[in-house]
Design a protein around this motif. Structure first.
Motif, PDB file in Angstrom:
ATOM      1  N   ALA A  28     -24.735   8.574  20.592  1.00  0.00           N
ATOM      2  CA  ALA A  28     -24.124   8.044  19.366  1.00  0.00           C
ATOM      3  C   ALA A  28     -24.908   8.527  18.151  1.00  0.00           C
ATOM      4  O   ALA A  28     -26.094   8.867  18.245  1.00  0.00           O
ATOM      5  CB  ALA A  28     -24.135   6.520  19.408  1.00  0.00           C
ATOM      6  N   ARG A  29     -24.200   8.566  17.020  1.00  0.00           N
ATOM      7  CA  ARG A  29     -24.937   8.775  15.769  1.00  0.00           C
ATOM      8  C   ARG A  29     -25.237   7.383  15.256  1.00  0.00           C
ATOM      9  O   ARG A  29     -24.326   6.607  14.946  1.00  0.00           O
ATOM     10  CB  ARG A  29     -24.078   9.555  14.771  1.00  0.00           C
ATOM     11  CG  ARG A  29     -24.813   9.768  13.463  1.00  0.00           C
ATOM     12  CD  ARG A  29     -24.003  10.581  12.496  1.00  0.00           C
ATOM     13  NE  ARG A  29     -24.653  10.669  11.206  1.00  0.00           N
ATOM     14  CZ  ARG A  29     -24.012  10.738  10.064  1.00  0.00           C
ATOM     15  NH1 ARG A  29     -22.698  10.761  10.054  1.00  0.00           N
ATOM     16  NH2 ARG A  29     -24.676  10.800   8.914  1.00  0.00           N
ATOM     17  N   TYR A  30     -26.527   7.078  15.159  1.00  0.00           N
ATOM     18  CA  TYR A  30     -26.887   5.712  14.801  1.00  0.00           C
ATOM     19  C   TYR A  30     -26.725   5.475  13.300  1.00  0.00           C
ATOM     20  O   TYR A  30     -26.502   4.381  12.834  1.00  0.00           O
ATOM     21  CB  TYR A  30     -28.317   5.407  15.263  1.00  0.00           C
ATOM     22  CG  TYR A  30     -28.637   3.944  15.140  1.00  0.00           C
ATOM     23  CD1 TYR A  30     -28.100   3.022  16.023  1.00  0.00           C
ATOM     24  CD2 TYR A  30     -29.443   3.486  14.104  1.00  0.00           C
ATOM     25  CE1 TYR A  30     -28.354   1.679  15.893  1.00  0.00           C
ATOM     26  CE2 TYR A  30     -29.717   2.138  13.967  1.00  0.00           C
ATOM     27  CZ  TYR A  30     -29.166   1.235  14.860  1.00  0.00           C
ATOM     28  OH  TYR A  30     -29.410  -0.096  14.735  1.00  0.00           O
TER      29      TYR A  30
ATOM     30  N   HIS B 248     -37.592  15.923   8.155  1.00  0.00           N
ATOM     31  CA  HIS B 248     -37.429  16.368   6.758  1.00  0.00           C
ATOM     32  C   HIS B 248     -35.989  16.729   6.423  1.00  0.00           C
ATOM     33  O   HIS B 248     -35.722  17.757   5.801  1.00  0.00           O
ATOM     34  CB  HIS B 248     -38.337  17.583   6.477  1.00  0.00           C
ATOM     35  CG  HIS B 248     -39.788  17.278   6.679  1.00  0.00           C
ATOM     36  ND1 HIS B 248     -40.433  16.241   6.048  1.00  0.00           N
ATOM     37  CD2 HIS B 248     -40.735  17.891   7.461  1.00  0.00           C
ATOM     38  CE1 HIS B 248     -41.706  16.210   6.422  1.00  0.00           C
ATOM     39  NE2 HIS B 248     -41.918  17.191   7.297  1.00  0.00           N
ATOM     40  N   PHE B 249     -35.078  15.891   6.828  1.00  0.00           N
ATOM     41  CA  PHE B 249     -33.666  16.204   6.582  1.00  0.00           C
ATOM     42  C   PHE B 249     -33.339  16.185   5.090  1.00  0.00           C
ATOM     43  O   PHE B 249     -32.456  16.907   4.615  1.00  0.00           O
ATOM     44  CB  PHE B 249     -32.778  15.212   7.344  1.00  0.00           C
ATOM     45  CG  PHE B 249     -31.342  15.609   7.367  1.00  0.00           C
ATOM     46  CD1 PHE B 249     -30.951  16.801   7.973  1.00  0.00           C
ATOM     47  CD2 PHE B 249     -30.365  14.827   6.778  1.00  0.00           C
ATOM     48  CE1 PHE B 249     -29.624  17.192   7.982  1.00  0.00           C
ATOM     49  CE2 PHE B 249     -29.041  15.218   6.777  1.00  0.00           C
ATOM     50  CZ  PHE B 249     -28.661  16.399   7.387  1.00  0.00           C
ATOM     51  N   LYS B 250     -34.106  15.367   4.372  1.00  0.00           N
ATOM     52  CA  LYS B 250     -33.885  15.267   2.919  1.00  0.00           C
ATOM     53  C   LYS B 250     -34.044  16.652   2.269  1.00  0.00           C
ATOM     54  O   LYS B 250     -33.315  17.009   1.352  1.00  0.00           O
ATOM     55  CB  LYS B 250     -34.885  14.264   2.343  1.00  0.00           C
ATOM     56  CG  LYS B 250     -34.639  13.881   0.918  1.00  0.00           C
ATOM     57  CD  LYS B 250     -35.562  12.756   0.494  1.00  0.00           C
ATOM     58  CE  LYS B 250     -35.366  12.355  -0.954  1.00  0.00           C
ATOM     59  NZ  LYS B 250     -35.388  13.452  -1.889  1.00  0.00           N
TER      60      LYS B 250
ATOM     61  N   GLY C  71     -25.909  19.764   4.658  1.00  0.00           N
ATOM     62  CA  GLY C  71     -26.489  18.701   5.482  1.00  0.00           C
ATOM     63  C   GLY C  71     -25.438  18.115   6.424  1.00  0.00           C
ATOM     64  O   GLY C  71     -25.672  17.929   7.618  1.00  0.00           O
ATOM     65  N   ASP C  72     -24.245  17.893   5.880  1.00  0.00           N
ATOM     66  CA  ASP C  72     -23.150  17.352   6.704  1.00  0.00           C
ATOM     67  C   ASP C  72     -22.811  18.311   7.838  1.00  0.00           C
ATOM     68  O   ASP C  72     -22.600  17.896   8.979  1.00  0.00           O
ATOM     69  CB  ASP C  72     -21.886  17.148   5.848  1.00  0.00           C
ATOM     70  CG  ASP C  72     -21.957  15.872   5.034  1.00  0.00           C
ATOM     71  OD1 ASP C  72     -22.946  15.147   5.169  1.00  0.00           O
ATOM     72  OD2 ASP C  72     -21.020  15.619   4.257  1.00  0.00           O
ATOM     73  N   HIS C  73     -22.714  19.587   7.487  1.00  0.00           N
ATOM     74  CA  HIS C  73     -22.366  20.587   8.500  1.00  0.00           C
ATOM     75  C   HIS C  73     -23.414  20.604   9.617  1.00  0.00           C
ATOM     76  O   HIS C  73     -23.088  20.669  10.798  1.00  0.00           O
ATOM     77  CB  HIS C  73     -22.273  21.963   7.832  1.00  0.00           C
ATOM     78  CG  HIS C  73     -21.996  23.060   8.794  1.00  0.00           C
ATOM     79  ND1 HIS C  73     -20.757  23.258   9.342  1.00  0.00           N
ATOM     80  CD2 HIS C  73     -22.822  23.987   9.358  1.00  0.00           C
ATOM     81  CE1 HIS C  73     -20.814  24.274  10.182  1.00  0.00           C
ATOM     82  NE2 HIS C  73     -22.056  24.735  10.209  1.00  0.00           N
TER      83      HIS C  73
HETATM   84  N1  GTP Z   1     -25.816  15.379   4.269  1.00  0.00           N
HETATM   85  C1  GTP Z   1     -26.021  14.133   4.694  1.00  0.00           C
HETATM   86  N2  GTP Z   1     -27.215  13.566   4.489  1.00  0.00           N
HETATM   87  C2  GTP Z   1     -27.411  12.321   4.943  1.00  0.00           C
HETATM   88  C3  GTP Z   1     -26.436  11.577   5.588  1.00  0.00           C
HETATM   89  N3  GTP Z   1     -26.930  10.362   5.916  1.00  0.00           N
HETATM   90  C4  GTP Z   1     -28.199  10.344   5.466  1.00  0.00           C
HETATM   91  N4  GTP Z   1     -28.521  11.536   4.868  1.00  0.00           N
HETATM   92  C5  GTP Z   1     -29.755  11.943   4.245  1.00  0.00           C
HETATM   93  O1  GTP Z   1     -30.819  11.995   5.166  1.00  0.00           O
HETATM   94  C6  GTP Z   1     -32.024  11.952   4.435  1.00  0.00           C
HETATM   95  C7  GTP Z   1     -33.029  11.131   5.183  1.00  0.00           C
HETATM   96  O2  GTP Z   1     -34.200  11.206   4.495  1.00  0.00           O
HETATM   97  P1  GTP Z   1     -35.509  10.452   4.938  1.00  0.00           P
HETATM   98  O3  GTP Z   1     -35.196   9.121   5.513  1.00  0.00           O
HETATM   99  O4  GTP Z   1     -36.443  10.490   3.780  1.00  0.00           O
HETATM  100  O5  GTP Z   1     -36.079  11.290   6.118  1.00  0.00           O
HETATM  101  P2  GTP Z   1     -36.393  12.811   6.292  1.00  0.00           P
HETATM  102  O6  GTP Z   1     -36.254  13.576   5.032  1.00  0.00           O
HETATM  103  O7  GTP Z   1     -35.557  13.292   7.424  1.00  0.00           O
HETATM  104  O8  GTP Z   1     -37.888  12.814   6.687  1.00  0.00           O
HETATM  105  P3  GTP Z   1     -38.556  12.320   8.038  1.00  0.00           P
HETATM  106  O9  GTP Z   1     -37.534  11.516   8.790  1.00  0.00           O
HETATM  107  O10 GTP Z   1     -39.708  11.499   7.613  1.00  0.00           O
HETATM  108  O11 GTP Z   1     -38.934  13.534   8.781  1.00  0.00           O
HETATM  109  C8  GTP Z   1     -31.689  11.385   3.071  1.00  0.00           C
HETATM  110  O12 GTP Z   1     -31.825  12.411   2.098  1.00  0.00           O
HETATM  111  C9  GTP Z   1     -30.233  10.978   3.178  1.00  0.00           C
HETATM  112  O13 GTP Z   1     -29.517  11.183   1.973  1.00  0.00           O
HETATM  113  C10 GTP Z   1     -25.154  12.203   5.762  1.00  0.00           C
HETATM  114  O14 GTP Z   1     -24.223  11.641   6.339  1.00  0.00           O
HETATM  115  N5  GTP Z   1     -25.011  13.475   5.306  1.00  0.00           N
END
Ligand code: GTP
Length: 299
Positions: free
Chosen positions: A212-214, A177-179, A190-192
């Motif tokens: 690595a960061r993929y 749930h990074f979103k 998020g970046d931090h």
């Molecule tokens: N801050 C930041 N966010 C990033 C970066 N690259 C990708 N993201 C975010 O990572 C999030 C990935 O979201 P999802 O693929 O929906 O996955 P998730 O919210 O982690 O949910 P699940 O993987 O299903 O647990 C998105 O909101 C992207 O914008 C980055 O370099 N920095």
């Protein structure tokens, strides 16, 4: 990897080295001037030798201050040795020595300006190209290997594993749930968080293991020669450490969890890098589907 120190930032060391070099050589030459056994060498040969040596060393000096240090510490003791020796010939040689420093100094200055400017440019170019190559391999945010570099190394290592009939493991770590973190706390937070995860992974993983960061919020760990047990144990350590870490950014505190997919292939199974990656990806999605914050092995 560390490169050589820029000579322009390490001047003190250069001056000390230069002083020691000049003092040693002037001592040796003054000793020869005074030693009766060397009389037969002839004073003029000594002076020619001194001038030649001075010219070579002066040409290697980087700046005017060094040139002057060199001249004073080298020529002064030798000329004093000649002055204090009995006989008008010796005074004449000492004056000749001092007079000869003027053209030597001028030629050396001309020579060294071009030489060092070329040397410095080549040095900068080498440094820049090494930095560029490093940047092309590195992910900006985390300082880990980037996807392009990972793909190259992964292909090579799988090839080697096939040839040497060894097992190979791959871990795929995906933040859950990074979103939500981005949406709740902002993209900068998020970046931090991503950069902190990079540091934690680097700390947890042994030096010889590549990480690595993929892309986005996904990290990969390459495990040549790994057994399923080893790969699972490392995956579990990573999961537990990351979920126990508290992330802080601009007065905000939060925690995260990760889902880890693990795939290990043995010599008879290895086909190619893409397939192994796909296995780890499937395992990671299985971990997500099973409720996240867990490790899953591709069976
Ligand atoms: N801050 C930041 N966010 C990033 C970066 N690259 C990708 N993201 C975010 O990572 C999030 C990935 O979201 P999802 O693929 O929906 O996955 P998730 O919210 O982690 O949910 P699940 O993987 O299903 O647990 C998105 O909101 C992207 O914008 C980055 O370099 N920095």
């Amino acid at each position: 990897m560390k490169s050589k120190k820029d000579p322009h930032t390490n001047r003190l060391g250069l001056y000390v080295g230069l002083l020691a070099n000049s003092a040693t050589w002037s001592g040796v030459t003054a000793f020869i001037v005074y030693h009766p056994e060397f009389e037969s060498m002839g004073h003029f040969i000594m002076v020619i030798f001194g001038i030649l040596y001075a010219f070579i060393s002066l040409s290697l000096c980087i700046d005017k201050v060094q040139l002057r240090i060199y001249l004073i510490s080298y020529i002064l003791p030798i000329s004093i040795a000649y002055f204090t020796k009995q006989g008008s010939d010796n005074v004449y040689i000492a004056c000749l020595l001092w007079a000869s420093t003027v053209p030597v100094y001028r030629i050396a200055m001309m020579h060294h300006r071009e030489y060092w400017s070329l040397f410095h440019q080549a040095y900068l170019l080498k440094n820049y190209s090494a930095k560029l190559a490093e940047l092309a391999r590195t992910d900006d945010l985390t300082g880990l290997m980037n996807q392009r570099s990972f793909n190259q190394i992964f292909e090579q290592e799988i090839q080697q594993a096939v040839e040497s009939r060894q097992s190979y493991g791959l871990l795929l770590v995906d933040i859950d749930h990074f979103k939500m973190i981005n949406d709740s706390y902002g993209h900068l937070t998020g970046d931090h968080c991503l950069s902190q995860i990079g540091l934690i992974l680097n700390r947890l993983i042994e030096d010889n293991i590549k990480v690595a960061r993929y892309g986005g919020e996904e990290f990969v760990i390459l495990l040549p020669n790994a057994t399923e047990e080893k790969a699972l144990a490392l995956a579990e350590t990573i999961r537990q450490n990351l979920s126990a870490s508290v992330f802080r950014f601009i007065e905000r505190e939060f925690t995260i969890t990760v889902s880890v997919g693990v795939a290990v292939t043995y010599p008879q199974q290895i086909t190619d890098a893409q397939r192994l990656f796909q296995f780890a990806d499937e395992a990671m999605y299985a971990a997500k589907a099973a409720g996240r914050n867990r490790v899953a092995l591709y069976q």
